[in-house]
Design a protein around this motif. Structure first.
Motif, PDB file in Angstrom:
ATOM      1  N   HIS A  11      -4.497   3.795  14.594  1.00 28.44           N
ATOM      2  CA  HIS A  11      -4.377   4.901  13.690  1.00 28.44           C
ATOM      3  C   HIS A  11      -3.844   4.552  12.416  1.00 28.44           C
ATOM      4  CE1 HIS A  11      -5.620   6.703  17.370  1.00 28.44           C
ATOM      5  NE2 HIS A  11      -6.109   7.795  16.580  1.00 28.44           N
ATOM      6  N   ASP A  34     -12.748   5.878  14.668  1.00 25.41           N
ATOM      7  CA  ASP A  34     -12.347   6.428  15.777  1.00 25.41           C
ATOM      8  C   ASP A  34     -13.478   7.414  16.273  1.00 25.41           C
ATOM      9  OD1 ASP A  34     -10.978   8.000  17.778  1.00 25.41           O
ATOM     10  OD2 ASP A  34      -9.076   8.297  16.526  1.00 25.41           O
ATOM     11  N   HIS A  72     -11.051  13.814  19.689  1.00 21.65           N
ATOM     12  CA  HIS A  72      -9.993  14.528  18.805  1.00 21.65           C
ATOM     13  C   HIS A  72     -10.276  14.186  17.317  1.00 21.65           C
ATOM     14  CE1 HIS A  72      -7.521  10.586  19.636  1.00 21.65           C
ATOM     15  NE2 HIS A  72      -7.831  10.714  18.495  1.00 21.65           N
ATOM     16  N   TRP A  83     -13.623   3.193  19.912  1.00 20.12           N
ATOM     17  CA  TRP A  83     -13.542   3.008  18.590  1.00 20.12           C
ATOM     18  C   TRP A  83     -14.912   2.110  18.458  1.00 20.12           C
ATOM     19  CZ3 TRP A  83      -9.930   4.022  14.594  1.00 20.12           C
ATOM     20  CH2 TRP A  83      -8.924   4.693  15.204  1.00 20.12           C
ATOM     21  N   HIS A 110      -4.355  15.209  14.238  1.00 17.15           N
ATOM     22  CA  HIS A 110      -4.722  13.928  14.883  1.00 17.15           C
ATOM     23  C   HIS A 110      -3.542  13.142  14.440  1.00 17.15           C
ATOM     24  CE1 HIS A 110      -8.253  10.762  14.764  1.00 17.15           C
ATOM     25  NE2 HIS A 110      -7.236  10.349  15.471  1.00 17.15           N
ATOM     26  N   GLN A 143      -7.874   2.708  23.613  1.00 19.13           N
ATOM     27  CA  GLN A 143      -7.331   2.499  22.282  1.00 19.13           C
ATOM     28  C   GLN A 143      -7.289   1.101  21.958  1.00 19.13           C
ATOM     29  OE1 GLN A 143      -6.706   4.298  19.778  1.00 19.13           O
ATOM     30  NE2 GLN A 143      -6.444   6.462  20.499  1.00 19.13           N
TER      31      GLN A 143
HETATM   32 MN    MN Z   1      -7.701   8.978  17.186  1.00 17.18          MN
END
Ligand code: MN
Length: 213
Positions: free
Chosen positions: A82, A165, A169, A131, A27, A150
């Motif tokens: 992130h 998140d 993934h 998210w 990640h 994103q």
């Molecule tokens: Mn992510």
């Protein structure tokens, strides 16, 4: 100055058993690493945008040249999201919130349990990748929202106090298709001190006295 992948503030295995080391390594190094690389590549032909922070770039996407707008939206957003995500988690985190965030949650949602339920539900219902956020509004109030891909609340004029998140993934190796289990377990690694710092930044720009303006 090109955008850089920030180092993880703890070891890959530090969030186990909530998040496994392999997920953290892939990640952080591969997914977040790719967002940074793609963002830098997109900005290569626009030197005037290279001095802007990733937050500044995604705050006003209409100001980004059309040929790189989608790339900046996805990869600039990925970089901002992130960079926050690693910091709002920590080993031996979790527990009940304290300080200002505890007050905001109580005032807005009644109690922490009800807030968690609503936050997790919004994360479960985000179809596909995205998210779930606690976002601050210009009025000074807060709300739970989810965003696709994103996308960051900044692009809607909201402040991202914290978010989780829900891309596969983030959880698939350990939780497989069981996103609700990941959402429920995630609270065990939440870093309330860092979230209180972010809330402070939001509140310093949105004093209650300004509400309703
Ligand atoms: Mn992510």
């Amino acid at each position: 100055m090109a955008h850089e992948l920030p180092a993880l503030p703890y070891d890959y295995s530090a969030l186990e058993p909530t998040i496994d080391a392999q997920t953290m390594k892939l990640h952080h190094d591969m997914h977040h690493g790719a967002y940074v690389k793609n963002l830098n590549a997109a900005l290569e032909k626009y030197p005037n945008l290279q001095s802007k922070s990733a937050e500044e770039l995604i705050r006003d996407l209409n100001a980004i040249p059309e040929d790189i707008r989608a790339t900046v939206r996805n990869n600039g957003g990925g970089h901002v999201n992130h960079s926050m995500y690693w910091k709002i988690m920590k080993p031996k985190g979790g527990g009940d919130p304290s300080g200002a965030i505890a007050e905001v949650i109580k005032k807005t949602f009644g109690n922490f349990k009800d807030f968690q339920t609503k936050f997790n539900d919004a994360g479960v219902k985000q179809f596909g990748s995205g998210w779930v956020w606690l976002a601050g509004k210009a009025s000074g109030e807060v709300q739970i929202i989810s965003t696709p891909n994103q996308d960051n609340p900044i692009s809607q004029g909201l402040f991202p106090i914290f978010g989780n998140d829900v891309w596969e993934h983030a959880y698939y190796l350990k939780y497989n298709n069981r996103r609700p289990e990941y959402l429920a377990a995630w609270w065990n690694v939440v870093n309330w001190e860092e979230i209180n710092q972010r809330l402070k930044t939001f509140q310093s720009h949105h004093e209650p006295a300004l509400a309703g303006r």
